[in-house]
Design a protein around this motif. Structure first.
Motif, PDB file in Angstrom:
ATOM      1  N   CYS A  76      58.524 -88.415  19.318  1.00  0.00           N
ATOM      2  CA  CYS A  76      57.766 -89.413  20.065  1.00  0.00           C
ATOM      3  C   CYS A  76      57.259 -90.507  19.129  1.00  0.00           C
ATOM      4  O   CYS A  76      57.445 -91.707  19.379  1.00  0.00           O
ATOM      5  CB  CYS A  76      56.598 -88.739  20.788  1.00  0.00           C
ATOM      6  N   CYS A  95      50.813 -89.914  21.316  1.00  0.00           N
ATOM      7  CA  CYS A  95      51.751 -88.802  21.510  1.00  0.00           C
ATOM      8  C   CYS A  95      51.040 -87.453  21.516  1.00  0.00           C
ATOM      9  O   CYS A  95      51.489 -86.518  22.174  1.00  0.00           O
ATOM     10  CB  CYS A  95      52.839 -88.818  20.435  1.00  0.00           C
ATOM     11  N   ALA A 105      57.319 -91.691  24.963  1.00  0.00           N
ATOM     12  CA  ALA A 105      58.107 -92.557  24.086  1.00  0.00           C
ATOM     13  C   ALA A 105      59.109 -93.379  24.889  1.00  0.00           C
ATOM     14  O   ALA A 105      59.261 -94.588  24.674  1.00  0.00           O
ATOM     15  CB  ALA A 105      58.823 -91.731  23.021  1.00  0.00           C
TER      16      ALA A 105
END
Length: 191
Positions: A76, A95, A105
């Motif tokens: 991510c 994240c 993401a």
């Protein structure tokens, strides 16, 4: 050529095993140079990927150790850092705060592709707030592609979309009568 090699090989399993055993010392001699085919430790992968993003080792250790899937966390952060103008430290915080870091993401990268650089903080915040980040990104990108909206307008419209009842039963009328009480059961004591 293959036929000649095959004809030279011993046909009995015992002789074939002895030929194989003869190769064992040669394999053992070169074994320190062969990399073992062992699955990599997900925490190693997470730490290595995040340290490459120039993040502080203390932050990396805490982040990788506190998530359910450290590889997803690292992926991510790397995706957001590489594909947008959002810095890795901001991506790491975002994240860590979501259940679906890979979807976060995807959301951030997809919306950032059709947006201005200055919209990056809002994109990160809205994608992090969405329960379904990929669907949210589809909404934002789709509206921006077809309607002349600025990114913040599209973000606000799509985050407020909510769940809609699709194809309700023909006799369904919301709020007409309260739900009925379930009948009491005889074998449970009342409180």
């Amino acid at each position: 050529m293959f036929r000649q090699i095959r004809d030279r090989l011993p046909r009995s399993p015992l002789k074939l095993a002895l030929v194989g055993m003869g190769l064992l010392p040669a394999i053992a001699t070169f074994s320190p140079f062969l990399k073992p085919a062992v699955a990599a430790n997900p925490y190693d992968i997470c730490a290595e990927d995040l340290l490459r993003r120039q993040l502080p080792p203390e932050s990396v250790a805490l982040a990788c150790s506190s998530v359910l899937d450290p590889e997803e966390l690292a992926e991510c952060v790397v995706d957001i850092d590489v594909n947008t103008d959002i810095i890795a430290s901001d991506a790491l915080v975002a994240c860590q705060q979501v259940r679906r870091p890979l979807e976060l993401a995807t959301c951030v990268v997809d919306i950032a592709e059709v947006s201005e650089v200055s919209d990056a903080p809002a994109i990160l915040q809205f994608c992090g707030s969405s329960l379904l980040p990929e669907r949210f990104a589809q909404c934002v990108v789709g509206l921006k592609n077809e309607i002349d909206l600025i990114t913040t307008q599209a973000l606000a419209i799509c985050i407020d979309a909510g769940d809609r009842i699709i194809d309700p039963a023909p006799d369904f009328i919301p709020g007409k009568e309260p739900p009925s009480e379930p009948p009491p059961t005889d074998n449970l004591p009342s409180t």
